[in-house]
Design a protein around this motif. Sequence first.
Motif, mmCIF file in Angstrom:
data_model
loop_
_atom_site.group_PDB
_atom_site.id
_atom_site.type_symbol
_atom_site.label_atom_id
_atom_site.label_comp_id
_atom_site.label_asym_id
_atom_site.label_seq_id
_atom_site.Cartn_x
_atom_site.Cartn_y
_atom_site.Cartn_z
ATOM 1 N N ASP A 25 0.839 -1.197 0.000
ATOM 2 C CA ASP A 25 0.000 0.000 0.000
ATOM 3 C C ASP A 25 0.873 1.246 0.000
ATOM 4 O OD1 ASP A 25 0.736 0.399 2.756
ATOM 5 O OD2 ASP A 25 -0.869 -0.951 3.345
ATOM 6 N N LEU A 26 0.270 2.365 -0.376
ATOM 7 C CA LEU A 26 1.028 3.596 -0.559
ATOM 8 C C LEU A 26 1.033 4.429 0.718
ATOM 9 C CD1 LEU A 26 0.104 4.776 -4.154
ATOM 10 C CD2 LEU A 26 1.865 3.211 -3.375
ATOM 11 N N ASP A 27 2.228 4.774 1.140
ATOM 12 C CA ASP A 27 2.437 5.622 2.303
ATOM 13 C C ASP A 27 2.723 7.046 1.823
ATOM 14 O OD1 ASP A 27 2.481 3.181 4.071
ATOM 15 O OD2 ASP A 27 4.249 2.784 2.846
ATOM 16 N N ILE A 28 2.820 7.976 2.761
ATOM 17 C CA ILE A 28 3.021 9.387 2.415
ATOM 18 C C ILE A 28 4.322 9.893 3.004
ATOM 19 C CG2 ILE A 28 2.170 11.739 2.780
ATOM 20 C CD1 ILE A 28 -0.665 10.629 2.721
ATOM 21 N N PHE A 29 5.117 10.556 2.168
ATOM 22 C CA PHE A 29 6.296 11.302 2.605
ATOM 23 C C PHE A 29 6.051 12.779 2.288
ATOM 24 C CE2 PHE A 29 8.132 7.277 3.017
ATOM 25 C CZ PHE A 29 9.448 7.334 3.457
ATOM 26 N N GLN A 30 6.437 13.652 3.210
ATOM 27 C CA GLN A 30 6.407 15.079 2.916
ATOM 28 C C GLN A 30 7.675 15.728 3.457
ATOM 29 O OE1 GLN A 30 2.635 15.931 5.053
ATOM 30 N NE2 GLN A 30 3.815 17.359 6.333
ATOM 31 N N ALA A 31 8.281 16.595 2.645
ATOM 32 C CA ALA A 31 9.522 17.275 3.009
ATOM 33 C C ALA A 31 9.180 18.654 3.552
ATOM 34 C CB ALA A 31 10.428 17.390 1.786
ATOM 35 N N ASP A 32 9.431 18.868 4.847
ATOM 36 C CA ASP A 32 9.026 20.095 5.532
ATOM 37 C C ASP A 32 10.231 20.981 5.852
ATOM 38 O OD1 ASP A 32 6.433 19.279 5.396
ATOM 39 O OD2 ASP A 32 6.241 18.735 7.510
ATOM 40 N N ASP A 33 9.980 22.275 5.875
ATOM 41 C CA ASP A 33 11.023 23.292 5.949
ATOM 42 C C ASP A 33 11.120 23.887 7.352
ATOM 43 O OD1 ASP A 33 12.869 25.246 5.360
ATOM 44 O OD2 ASP A 33 11.576 26.374 4.004
ATOM 45 N N GLN A 34 12.340 23.938 7.888
ATOM 46 C CA GLN A 34 12.580 24.652 9.138
ATOM 47 C C GLN A 34 12.575 26.159 8.917
ATOM 48 O OE1 GLN A 34 12.785 23.333 12.146
ATOM 49 N NE2 GLN A 34 13.225 25.237 13.243
ATOM 50 N N GLY A 35 12.915 26.591 7.695
ATOM 51 C CA GLY A 35 12.999 28.011 7.400
ATOM 52 C C GLY A 35 14.159 28.662 8.132
ATOM 53 N N ALA A 36 14.018 29.955 8.397
ATOM 54 C CA ALA A 36 15.079 30.710 9.068
ATOM 55 C C ALA A 36 14.845 30.804 10.569
ATOM 56 C CB ALA A 36 15.163 32.111 8.473
ATOM 57 N N LEU A 37 13.968 29.975 11.087
ATOM 58 C CA LEU A 37 13.650 29.997 12.515
ATOM 59 C C LEU A 37 14.497 28.977 13.263
ATOM 60 C CD1 LEU A 37 9.804 30.313 12.098
ATOM 61 C CD2 LEU A 37 11.346 32.091 12.915
ATOM 62 N N ALA A 38 14.897 29.338 14.467
ATOM 63 C CA ALA A 38 15.848 28.536 15.229
ATOM 64 C C ALA A 38 15.305 27.141 15.527
ATOM 65 C CB ALA A 38 16.201 29.236 16.537
ATOM 66 N N PRO A 39 16.119 26.105 15.323
ATOM 67 C CA PRO A 39 15.731 24.760 15.751
ATOM 68 C C PRO A 39 15.989 24.581 17.239
ATOM 69 C CG PRO A 39 17.871 24.687 14.699
ATOM 70 C CD PRO A 39 17.399 26.104 14.589
ATOM 71 N N SER A 40 15.668 23.413 17.744
ATOM 72 C CA SER A 40 15.779 23.170 19.184
ATOM 73 C C SER A 40 17.220 23.247 19.675
ATOM 74 C CB SER A 40 15.183 21.804 19.528
ATOM 75 O OG SER A 40 15.874 20.767 18.847
ATOM 76 N N VAL A 41 18.195 22.940 18.814
ATOM 77 C CA VAL A 41 19.592 23.005 19.261
ATOM 78 C C VAL A 41 20.023 24.436 19.550
ATOM 79 C CG1 VAL A 41 20.292 20.887 18.108
ATOM 80 C CG2 VAL A 41 20.427 23.062 16.880
ATOM 81 N N PHE A 42 19.245 25.410 19.071
ATOM 82 C CA PHE A 42 19.491 26.821 19.387
ATOM 83 C C PHE A 42 18.321 27.400 20.173
ATOM 84 C CE2 PHE A 42 22.013 26.369 15.364
ATOM 85 C CZ PHE A 42 23.260 26.428 15.975
#
Length: 704
Positions: free
Chosen positions: A297-314
């Motif tokens: 069966d077909l699953d879903i992948f989506q590529a999502d953007d962090q953008g210019a906003l700080a990730p958790s490591v910052f």
Amino acid sequence: MRGFASYVRWAILAGAVLTPTIASAGEGIVTEGIELAKKGGGGGSSAGKIVFDDIALTNGAGITYRRAPSTTKANWDAVKIKPFMSRQELNQIPNKWRGSPGVAIGDFDRDGDEDIYVTNGPGRANSLYKNMLSETGTLRFEDVATTAGVDATDMDSTGVCYGDVDNDGDEDIYVLGRMEPNRLFENLGDGTYRNITDAARAGAGIYGHYSCSMGDVNGDGLLDIFVGNLFDQARFDAIYSDYFAWNHPNQLFVNQGNKTFADHSESSGIRKLFNVPPGDATITWAVALVDYDQDGDLDIFQADDQGALAPSVFAGVDRGYVQVFRNDGAGRFTNVTQQVGTARQSSWMGLAFGDLNHDGLMDFFATSTGDYMVQEFGVPIPPDLATSRWFLGLQTPKGTFEPPPAPPSAFGWSAQIFDYDNDGDADVTYYGALNVGPFVSADNPGVILENDGAANLTLNLAPTAQTHDKVRRSDCNSMATGDLNNDGYPDIVHVSGHYLDPAKIPLVPMRSKWDSPFDATALVAPTFFAIGPWEWEWAGQEPDEGMMGVQISDGGTHNNWVKVSVKGTKDLTFLGKNNRDGIGAVVKFTPKGGKPAMSPVLGGSGSAGQHSLVQSFGLGKAKKGTVEVLWPGGVRNRLYDVEEGEHVTIPEIGCSYSDWRGNRASYLACVNGAVNQLYFRDVITAELAARLRDSARRAYDDKH
């Protein structure tokens, strides 16, 4: 405003690389490409080298495409003329104000050669470039979009995907719109199309539509549509100012038959996102409906953007993941991002799927912003946070992924896993650049990552050297691959929203150096002058309209190949269950004495576009091999002794050799029944019918 002369003097003092024009790009660029190929390693080519020739240079081969600006250009014109632009005013810049064109390769007129559909901006027609190879024997294109009725001239078009949504034997086209409804064009089979959007209930509302993928999510043999959405690209707030407030949710439209669709976005589970507050959405640049775990069966992948906003490591919030949704077979999805190993934060842009290490498991490649662009703002982040990388499928636990170490990389939008040199190993290509206002990245001249067969990928720029200057000066928003000249070698088509004229806009080396082969390609166009911390002044030069590239492989390795098309047989045989295009099938090919390769049939992936539905496999010097197809629903069929140079079309035989519950006689009776039905309906020839029967027998005996 400072004049161009002072701009050039400043660029030279900064160490600018003044690249040649397109017309004179050849000699110097080839040298650069070869040097980088030596640095980056390898080539698996067994004889000669592959060279791509862009037949669209100087409007060649009938390709005259130019991208009209988006409706957001007015926002850009208002911002650029201010005395200076501050960090706060970055939010007012429109994203992709030159447009977000998408491109798809497919045989839209069913004449045996691949055509090209590419989207455009408001006031300028989209293009359907009909391939004239079968009619004239020459690779040349004619734009028939207006006469065919798929021009959408009044539309601010973005992405595109296609598939046979009504199972009548021809490709229907789904065109996405920026902050306006999408459009579904039904192929009437006579070279014309009809807009059936309203009747089909497929418009999808007023969202920042960007990428789409077709596939059968509930096993009824009809193609459904998944749409990946962004935000209103009139402003950059979603990238710079807030993690979730500006984002638009993704959508799933399930085919009801009779050319109508129902919105299952809420009920299907696709909006239950990992690490995202309930009710909020992400920024999705690429989507794919793909059977990554090969369970039918077909699953879903989506590529999502962090953008210019700080990730958790910052001390920020992570939102940029490759989100994965596992299908229960009935179109109900569970988010398994954390469980499958893709919860790795980045600014993901594009997706591609295949088997990079010949272990029979699905791998994928995801593009990101790369390791050079963020540092141009003076933000000293370490490498690896935004690297384009590949994820290898793991046997234990099954259906999970692990990314091996990857070197610093360039920016990328659309990607593809394909065997560009037909040596039997799956390679990677990706293209892209980004206009963020103060500067435009120019670090990707058209990347080929060459595979040594064990998923060790090294940069080889020599194949695409002819167009390095054109490509890195374009933002190459979308890219698609397919065999346009029917020589068995995949070709590359890319389309951009803008082009940076070298006579007006020089390129400057980026700040970061990572001792990577990509260091030499890491250039940037500073379209604004930095006049203080987070303050800029417009340099006074505009990018030109974007254009297309149609890069044709010369087949220089002289390796052997086969091409495989698949055909679902819902309503054609008594056990046929799949859509006519066979979208969602996983095709494997094993050369005699060689290693297995894999390619899924996808109704849209990459970024804003779709690759050909024909699966191409390299044989090296092998003369033949075996094709196996895993169909949605779990049925497996084989075809033995596929000869090099063959393009075979394998129909779905609804009798699976691998898990048949009856005895051998009942299995062969099932196969004979299906093959006879296809033969008497003129779907297959007598010769193919005999091969299918013989292969079914051999497959059953090999298994049992």
